[in-house]
Design a protein around this motif. Structure first.
Motif, PDB file in Angstrom:
ATOM      1  N   TRP B 471      49.631  27.762  14.881  1.00 48.71           N
ATOM      2  CA  TRP B 471      48.980  29.069  14.703  1.00 48.71           C
ATOM      3  C   TRP B 471      49.276  29.678  13.335  1.00 48.71           C
ATOM      4  CZ3 TRP B 471      52.325  32.965  13.876  1.00 48.71           C
ATOM      5  CH2 TRP B 471      53.459  33.157  14.666  1.00 48.71           C
ATOM      6  N   MET B 472      50.342  29.218  12.684  1.00 53.46           N
ATOM      7  CA  MET B 472      50.557  29.649  11.294  1.00 53.46           C
ATOM      8  C   MET B 472      49.492  29.029  10.381  1.00 53.46           C
ATOM      9  SD  MET B 472      53.109  31.779  10.674  1.00 53.46           S
ATOM     10  CE  MET B 472      53.788  31.430   9.051  1.00 53.46           C
ATOM     11  N   HIS B 473      49.195  27.744  10.593  1.00 55.91           N
ATOM     12  CA  HIS B 473      48.110  27.111   9.818  1.00 55.91           C
ATOM     13  C   HIS B 473      46.788  27.822  10.097  1.00 55.91           C
ATOM     14  CE1 HIS B 473      49.952  23.700   7.786  1.00 55.91           C
ATOM     15  NE2 HIS B 473      50.649  23.424   8.871  1.00 55.91           N
ATOM     16  N   THR B 474      46.588  28.203  11.363  1.00 49.31           N
ATOM     17  CA  THR B 474      45.347  28.899  11.719  1.00 49.31           C
ATOM     18  C   THR B 474      45.289  30.266  11.050  1.00 49.31           C
ATOM     19  OG1 THR B 474      45.308  27.739  13.843  1.00 49.31           O
ATOM     20  CG2 THR B 474      43.963  29.728  13.678  1.00 49.31           C
ATOM     21  N   LEU B 475      46.437  30.938  11.021  1.00 54.90           N
ATOM     22  CA  LEU B 475      46.486  32.238  10.338  1.00 54.90           C
ATOM     23  C   LEU B 475      46.134  32.070   8.856  1.00 54.90           C
ATOM     24  CD1 LEU B 475      47.203  35.265  10.497  1.00 54.90           C
ATOM     25  CD2 LEU B 475      49.578  34.651  10.031  1.00 54.90           C
ATOM     26  N   ALA B 476      46.685  31.014   8.251  1.00 54.67           N
ATOM     27  CA  ALA B 476      46.356  30.742   6.846  1.00 54.67           C
ATOM     28  C   ALA B 476      44.869  30.461   6.690  1.00 54.67           C
ATOM     29  CB  ALA B 476      47.183  29.561   6.337  1.00 54.67           C
ATOM     30  N   GLY B 477      44.301  29.764   7.664  1.00 57.00           N
ATOM     31  CA  GLY B 477      42.867  29.489   7.611  1.00 57.00           C
ATOM     32  C   GLY B 477      42.042  30.761   7.693  1.00 57.00           C
ATOM     33  N   GLN B 481      44.793  30.919   2.033  1.00 58.12           N
ATOM     34  CA  GLN B 481      46.114  30.396   1.668  1.00 58.12           C
ATOM     35  C   GLN B 481      46.852  31.325   0.705  1.00 58.12           C
ATOM     36  OE1 GLN B 481      47.284  27.477   3.316  1.00 58.12           O
ATOM     37  NE2 GLN B 481      49.123  28.516   2.590  1.00 58.12           N
ATOM     38  N   GLU B 482      46.109  31.957  -0.196  1.00 59.73           N
ATOM     39  CA  GLU B 482      46.793  32.841  -1.165  1.00 59.73           C
ATOM     40  C   GLU B 482      47.417  34.029  -0.461  1.00 59.73           C
ATOM     41  OE1 GLU B 482      44.466  34.050  -4.484  1.00 59.73           O
ATOM     42  OE2 GLU B 482      44.043  31.998  -5.109  1.00 59.73           O
ATOM     43  N   THR B 483      46.671  34.605   0.465  1.00 58.55           N
ATOM     44  CA  THR B 483      47.214  35.732   1.234  1.00 58.55           C
ATOM     45  C   THR B 483      48.420  35.273   2.050  1.00 58.55           C
ATOM     46  OG1 THR B 483      45.016  36.702   1.359  1.00 58.55           O
ATOM     47  CG2 THR B 483      46.641  37.514   2.933  1.00 58.55           C
ATOM     48  N   MET B 484      48.281  34.091   2.611  1.00 58.69           N
ATOM     49  CA  MET B 484      49.379  33.553   3.428  1.00 58.69           C
ATOM     50  C   MET B 484      50.635  33.365   2.579  1.00 58.69           C
ATOM     51  SD  MET B 484      49.734  32.766   6.557  1.00 58.69           S
ATOM     52  CE  MET B 484      50.962  31.997   7.601  1.00 58.69           C
ATOM     53  N   ASP B 485      50.465  32.826   1.388  1.00 59.56           N
ATOM     54  CA  ASP B 485      51.624  32.640   0.509  1.00 59.56           C
ATOM     55  C   ASP B 485      52.263  33.979   0.164  1.00 59.56           C
ATOM     56  OD1 ASP B 485      51.434  29.941   0.571  1.00 59.56           O
ATOM     57  OD2 ASP B 485      50.579  29.699  -1.426  1.00 59.56           O
ATOM     58  N   GLU B 486      51.422  34.992  -0.035  1.00 59.42           N
ATOM     59  CA  GLU B 486      51.979  36.311  -0.348  1.00 59.42           C
ATOM     60  C   GLU B 486      52.740  36.869   0.851  1.00 59.42           C
ATOM     61  OE1 GLU B 486      49.371  39.011  -2.376  1.00 59.42           O
ATOM     62  OE2 GLU B 486      50.556  40.747  -1.719  1.00 59.42           O
ATOM     63  N   ILE B 487      52.200  36.618   2.035  1.00 58.32           N
ATOM     64  CA  ILE B 487      52.905  37.047   3.258  1.00 58.32           C
ATOM     65  C   ILE B 487      54.304  36.428   3.287  1.00 58.32           C
ATOM     66  CG2 ILE B 487      52.983  36.739   5.776  1.00 58.32           C
ATOM     67  CD1 ILE B 487      49.859  36.937   5.699  1.00 58.32           C
ATOM     68  N   ARG B 585      32.717  30.171  24.298  1.00 61.72           N
ATOM     69  CA  ARG B 585      34.180  30.324  24.165  1.00 61.72           C
ATOM     70  C   ARG B 585      34.784  29.942  25.511  1.00 61.72           C
ATOM     71  NH1 ARG B 585      37.667  34.320  25.594  1.00 61.72           N
ATOM     72  NH2 ARG B 585      36.068  35.956  25.781  1.00 61.72           N
ATOM     73  N   LEU B 586      35.492  28.819  25.522  1.00 61.07           N
ATOM     74  CA  LEU B 586      36.075  28.333  26.774  1.00 61.07           C
ATOM     75  C   LEU B 586      37.498  28.844  26.970  1.00 61.07           C
ATOM     76  CD1 LEU B 586      34.918  24.587  26.766  1.00 61.07           C
ATOM     77  CD2 LEU B 586      33.740  26.575  27.693  1.00 61.07           C
ATOM     78  N   GLY B 587      38.192  29.094  25.871  1.00 63.84           N
ATOM     79  CA  GLY B 587      39.587  29.514  25.969  1.00 63.84           C
ATOM     80  C   GLY B 587      39.726  31.021  26.055  1.00 63.84           C
ATOM     81  N   GLU B 588      40.985  31.441  26.214  1.00 64.62           N
ATOM     82  CA  GLU B 588      41.259  32.875  26.306  1.00 64.62           C
ATOM     83  C   GLU B 588      41.362  33.507  24.916  1.00 64.62           C
ATOM     84  OE1 GLU B 588      43.176  30.500  27.580  1.00 64.62           O
ATOM     85  OE2 GLU B 588      42.782  30.607  29.731  1.00 64.62           O
ATOM     86  N   VAL B 589      41.779  32.722  23.950  1.00 68.91           N
ATOM     87  CA  VAL B 589      42.023  33.260  22.606  1.00 68.91           C
ATOM     88  C   VAL B 589      40.693  33.484  21.880  1.00 68.91           C
ATOM     89  CG1 VAL B 589      43.014  32.711  20.339  1.00 68.91           C
ATOM     90  CG2 VAL B 589      44.307  32.221  22.423  1.00 68.91           C
ATOM     91  N   CYS B 590      40.563  34.678  21.309  1.00 63.44           N
ATOM     92  CA  CYS B 590      39.339  35.025  20.561  1.00 63.44           C
ATOM     93  C   CYS B 590      39.666  35.075  19.072  1.00 63.44           C
ATOM     94  CB  CYS B 590      38.828  36.398  20.985  1.00 63.44           C
ATOM     95  SG  CYS B 590      38.499  36.551  22.742  1.00 63.44           S
ATOM     96  N   LEU B 591      38.967  34.281  18.302  1.00 61.81           N
ATOM     97  CA  LEU B 591      39.165  34.269  16.852  1.00 61.81           C
ATOM     98  C   LEU B 591      37.804  34.295  16.169  1.00 61.81           C
ATOM     99  CD1 LEU B 591      41.804  31.397  16.505  1.00 61.81           C
ATOM    100  CD2 LEU B 591      42.237  33.844  16.535  1.00 61.81           C
ATOM    101  N   ASP B 632      33.707  25.773  13.136  1.00 65.51           N
ATOM    102  CA  ASP B 632      34.865  25.640  12.255  1.00 65.51           C
ATOM    103  C   ASP B 632      34.778  24.370  11.398  1.00 65.51           C
ATOM    104  OD1 ASP B 632      37.340  26.237  11.135  1.00 65.51           O
ATOM    105  OD2 ASP B 632      38.431  25.101  12.661  1.00 65.51           O
ATOM    106  N   PRO B 633      33.731  24.268  10.587  1.00 67.52           N
ATOM    107  CA  PRO B 633      33.507  23.011   9.849  1.00 67.52           C
ATOM    108  C   PRO B 633      34.612  22.696   8.841  1.00 67.52           C
ATOM    109  CG  PRO B 633      32.048  24.741   9.036  1.00 67.52           C
ATOM    110  CD  PRO B 633      32.709  25.283  10.259  1.00 67.52           C
ATOM    111  N   GLN B 634      35.333  23.708   8.401  1.00 69.44           N
ATOM    112  CA  GLN B 634      36.384  23.451   7.399  1.00 69.44           C
ATOM    113  C   GLN B 634      37.760  23.259   8.032  1.00 69.44           C
ATOM    114  OE1 GLN B 634      35.205  27.020   5.090  1.00 69.44           O
ATOM    115  NE2 GLN B 634      35.145  25.617   3.343  1.00 69.44           N
TER     116      GLN B 634
END
Lengths: 299, 679
Positions: B471-477, B481-487, B585-591, B632-634
């Motif tokens: 989920w950290m990789h997902t957050l970066a996505g 990545q730049e925002t994530m690095d600043e975090i 959306r099959l799962g509970e998590v909404c993104l 989510d093609p990328q």
């Protein structure tokens, strides 16, 4: 060495004449494979559905695509392994059958068609199957004799040696010992079959004993011949490895790759028949009857 | 970088220039201690001064310790609490052994031998120049009430430690090391002396992490838990037979040989949360340097050929951390390579000392050694410098560290082959981590944000390490990545040498995302953490359907001059297709998700969806049909537990199954032929 080389070359000539039976054995290998793979392709297509993810699997290894697919298709691998197991057993029995036929026509050096091979196979199937069972028991016993002590030695060593390299080399030595014994058993089996056919004998254990005697008395010829065929198989494998290296990963050459793979499998079966031919002639060389001397030009 | 160099120069200058001398009596001889850092990096609430002796035959460490503890709160503290970790290995009654059934990380405890057990006895305890406290010692079990657990000791004081005051205690102890098991112990003459001394707990003042009032945070030793401690100073004098080579968390400042065949090393470490050391006569020490850090690898002789694997991966990690997280302040780093029978101690971290793990002859394409080295080195940051509570929030140290481990591995060795690249088998470290999470039998078994011992039915490892990394990789996505690095950089700078908790991390995510991206994600990112950290649901989006219909003329009636007449053919809308792409959306998590839609003429349309509804439909009117569509093609959302259903072609492509079938056919025919040699 001279005898080994001589029979290696003359076996080649004899095996060339057996192309049709070789093709027949290859076809049975292919058909048995297809009985597993064709339903598998259907299941793969159903499992892949219209998803784009598995598209990479047809071309190369993709860990994520593979694990995702396997997770979403439970039971696929277990089913495949189960079917493959039965097909392997069936092919093994078929080879027991075909080896009798091949050796019969090699002895006769005439009527080298598929029908003759099948007839020969029928004649010798039960004798060869009995031999297969005996040799199977010997293989199991050999594995037990090698690996049970090896496991105990490794277990003991694991508590005393400081480096895992010691364990590796002791384990490797055990495996090498097993490989030597395995090669010996395979040679015993091959020469026992030849003795059974030459003498049209029903005494399987007697053939095994004679085979052992032949191997140890003629080790100077048996061993080089075995090495020559080992090198031949390695050469074939090397050529396949080079060719497939050029073709792997390209969807353009996928059919060509398939052809190369199948050609390699065919050549391997043919090498095995060639080995039977050479081994038969080696036995004939040291225990010839008049007919054989004439046929091979040894008189 | 300039700041770092200045910082380092000052430290080294002082190190060389005999700054801050402290004299201690050491067997009648004075030990001139040299400070490592000119300025403390941390609050240094604890200071341990230990003189210990290793008896390699008895597998015991006996010692005397003077502990100075500084009260960080405005409370008068009338009781002290200590960890006695080694008592976890005293018998099967301990909470650790009950939870683990005597097995840890695949290694079983050899319970049949008396010598295999370990324990720690505090033989005396008192206030320096004050009263004896030995008879005040009592064992407590704050987590599970197990009266037989001896891993936490409480001591009531005659005189409370005043607010912001300090207390000096003197104690003697005997630490019997267990046969290597769960991070510590001995194997033949290899010793990893870890969790080995009476270690004071953390007194959390009101407001620190979750503390409402000042209180001790001193948990029992659990199967899954690791540690939590204040940063401090360690002055350790170790006496042991001369033949032993010693590595430690600190810097060896002097070494002398004694007439009895032993030697004494004087070691100092500053601003670290724990002190561990190792000793073995077989170590071969390989030294190298990365910028200001002296790297020492303590290798088994048979692993010497793999020295570069350890050191190069450590250097790669140092560089990456410096660029993407923060400065590594210590001038030293030790990598310990356990022997074959000591592998139970492999893969452990003590800020400036780690244990890695390798085997003789392991192919270079199997990068287990590199992965472990990078992971354990990462703990210098995640729980070493950012000293989170590993007991209560294992996801912070293990999860964030696994996130960085996968980034470093993929960056250094290639995204799709960083973990394994051997004989055609290629596995990336981040894809391996994701696969561990999504491959769980029940990925919903628990929320991520649980204490380490609150995973009674499994899931601790996969959720704390791999789900967090995913989920950290997902957050970066999502945030980039730049925002994530600043975090991550902000998190490091703000919380280094302190005790961050989960809400501190989330606050920084909210702050940085708001600063860089405004309200693109709403008011903060709490909605994200509520789902992935505090929730146990899964994320699963499905590309459910593609439909293409050729445009047809409209039919029916229309009103012309007040009369209903049939629509004329002139109403023909023209050539082309009406297409629909349906997502579920099959799962509970909404993104929020992106959707790529490809048309037969090569055109690609990008759509986005906030991902909250159970389904959505995208409609297109184009000259050609929709050929394919992909959620989510990328690959920004590796958290999605099923990637098979993320894409769809309007027409199935059979060549993939045929290609794979061809491979299986070849190998099956091969196996049949090989098997037939037994005919």
């Amino acid at each position: 060495m001279k005898h080994a080389l001589k029979t290696y070359l003359s076996g080649f000539t004899a095996a060339r004449a057996l192309f049709k039976p070789v093709l027949f054995i290859y076809a049975s290998n292919l058909i048995l494979g297809l009985t597993v793979v064709l339903p598998l392709v259907g299941r793969l297509q159903a499992g892949f559905g219209q998803s784009m993810l598995p598209e990479s699997l047809g071309e190369g290894f993709d860990y994520t695509a593979l694990t995702e697919f396997l997770r979403q298709t439970p039971g696929l691998v277990a089913g495949l392994v189960s079917q493959a197991w039965w097909v392997m057993v069936l092919f093994l029995v078929l080879i027991v059958f075909f080896s009798g036929g091949i050796l019969v026509v090699l002895k006769r050096r005439e009527n080298l068609g598929v029908r003759d091979v099948l007839a020969g196979g029928c004649d010798f199937f039960f004798r060869f199957f009995k031999l297969f069972v005996y040799m199977g028991v010997l293989h199991l016993l050999t594995a037990l004799v090698v690996y049970l002590p090896l496991m105990m030695i490794l277990k003991g060593l694991a508590k005393t040696v400081e480096s895992e390299s010691s364990l590796f080399f002791v384990g490797l030595t055990g495996v090498l010992v097993h490989l030597v014994l395995l090669a010996l058993l395979l040679a015993v089996s091959a020469y026992a079959k030849i003795h059974l056919v030459r003498e049209d004998s029903r005494r399987v254990l007697g053939a095994v004993r004679r085979s052992l005697g032949f191997i140890f008395h003629r080790l100077g010829a048996v061993l080089p011949l075995m090495i020559l065929f080992g090198l031949t198989a390695l050469l074939a494998g090397g050529i396949y490895w080079m060719l497939s290296g050029f073709l792997t990963g390209s969807s353009t050459f996928i059919l060509l790759l398939f052809a190369v793979q199948q050609a390699y499998l065919l050549v391997r079966i043919w090498i095995r028949v060639w080995a039977y031919a050479s081994q038969s002639q080696l036995v004939a060389l040291f225990t010839p009857d008049h007919e054989e001397q004439t046929a091979y030009g040894w008189v | 970088m300039g700041h770092h160099q200045h910082f380092f120069r000052k430290g080294v200058l002082l190190f060389l220039g005999l700054g801050g001398l402290i004299l201690l009596s050491a067997g009648g001889k004075a030990w001139a201690q040299t400070a490592i850092f000119s300025e403390p990096l941390s609050q240094r609430l604890t200071s341990y001064d230990m003189k210990v002796r290793l008896d390699p035959d008895q597998k015991r460490v006996t010692g005397r310790m003077i502990l100075v503890w500084r009260n960080p709160s405005n409370d008068a503290v009338g009781e002290l609490q200590f960890h006695l970790y080694l008592n976890a290995f005293k018998n099967t009654k301990s909470t650790f052994m009950r939870e683990s059934n005597g097995a840890h990380r695949g290694f079983d405890h050899d319970g049949l031998k008396a010598d295999a057990w370990g324990y720690i006895d505090v033989t005396s305890l008192g206030v320096v120049n004050g009263g004896d406290l030995t008879d005040r010692m009592r064992f407590i079990a704050p987590d599970d009430g197990n009266a037989d657990d001896r891993t936490v000791m409480a001591v009531a004081l005659d005189t409370p430690v005043p607010p912001r005051g300090e207390i000096s205690l003197e104690c003697t102890f005997v630490a019997k090391l267990p046969q290597i098991f769960a991070r510590t112990g001995y194997a033949d003459e290899y010793f990893l002396v870890a969790q080995w001394f009476p270690k004071i707990g953390v007194y959390e003042p009101a407001g620190q992490r979750f503390a409402k009032v000042g209180q001790w945070n001193c948990h029992q030793f659990h199967q899954n838990s690791e540690f939590y401690a204040n940063h401090g100073v360690y002055q350790v004098e170790i006496t042991l037979p001369k033949r032993f080579i010693v590595g430690s968390c600190g810097i060896t400042q002097s070494e002398r040989e004694n007439p009895d065949g032993t030697k004494t090393l004087q070691i100092r470490a500053e601003d670290i949360v724990d002190f561990a050391w190792t000793a073995s006569p077989r170590f071969v020490v390989v030294e190298d340097r990365w910028k200001h850090v002296e790297i020492k690898a303590y290798l088994q002789p048979e692993h010497l050929s793999q020295a570069a694997r350890h050191i190069d991966s450590a250097k790669a990690a140092f560089s990456y951390f410096e660029e993407h997280l923060g400065f590594y302040p210590y001038p030293h780093f030790a990598i310990v390579d356990p022997p074959m029978r000591g592998m139970g101690s492999a893969g452990m971290e003590y800020t400036t000392l780690i244990t890695a793990g390798c085997f003789w002859g392991i192919p270079s394409g199997l990068r287990f050694t590199e992965m472990v080295t990078i992971h354990e080195l990462g703990h210098a940051y995640f729980m070493g410098i950012l000293a989170s509570n590993e007991f209560e929030e294992p996801w912070i140290d293990e999860g964030l560290n696994t996130y960085f481990e996968t980034r470093i591995m993929d960056h250094t060795y290639g995204k799709k082959s960083s973990f394994v690249d051997w004989m055609g088998l290629k596995i990336g470290d981040s894809e391996s981590a994701r696969s561990t999470y999504v491959g769980m039998r029940n990925p919903k078994i628990a929320e991520n944000a649980r204490a380490a011992w609150e995973f009674p039915h499994g899931g601790y490892g996969a959720l704390s390490y791999q789900k967090t990394a995913t989920w950290m990789h997902t957050l970066a996505g999502l945030v980039g990545q730049e925002t994530m690095d600043e975090i991550m950089k902000t998190f490091y700078e703000r919380w280094k040498f302190r005790h961050p908790c989960g809400t501190d991390f989330i606050a920084i995510v909210n702050e940085v995302v708001a600063r860089r991206q405004g309200d693109r994600f709403g008011e903060g990112m709490d909605w994200y953490f509520d789902q992935v950290l505090y929730g146990s649901g899964v994320c699963d989006y499905k590309l459910a359907d593609i439909r293409n219909e050729k445009k047809e003329p409209h039919r029916g009636l229309e009103t012309v001059n007040g009369e209903k007449v049939l629509l004329k053919e002139a109403a023909d809308p023209g050539a082309g297709y009406r297409s629909r792409v349906v997502l579920h959306r099959l799962g509970e998590v909404c993104l929020p998700v992106e959707v790529a839609v490809g048309f037969e003429n090569g055109e690609v349309a990008m759509e986005s969806w906030n991902g909250t509804a159970r389904s959505i439909e995208f409609r297109f009117e184009r000259p050609s049909k929709v050929a394919w569509a992909q959620v989510d093609p990328q690959g920004k959302i590796p958290l999605d537990v099923n990637l098979m259903n993320n894409s769809l072609r309007s027409e199935p492509r059979k060549s993939s199954a045929r290609g794979l079938g061809m491979k299986v056919l070849f190998w099956l025919q091969n196996v049949m032929q090989v098997f037939s040699i037994f005919s």
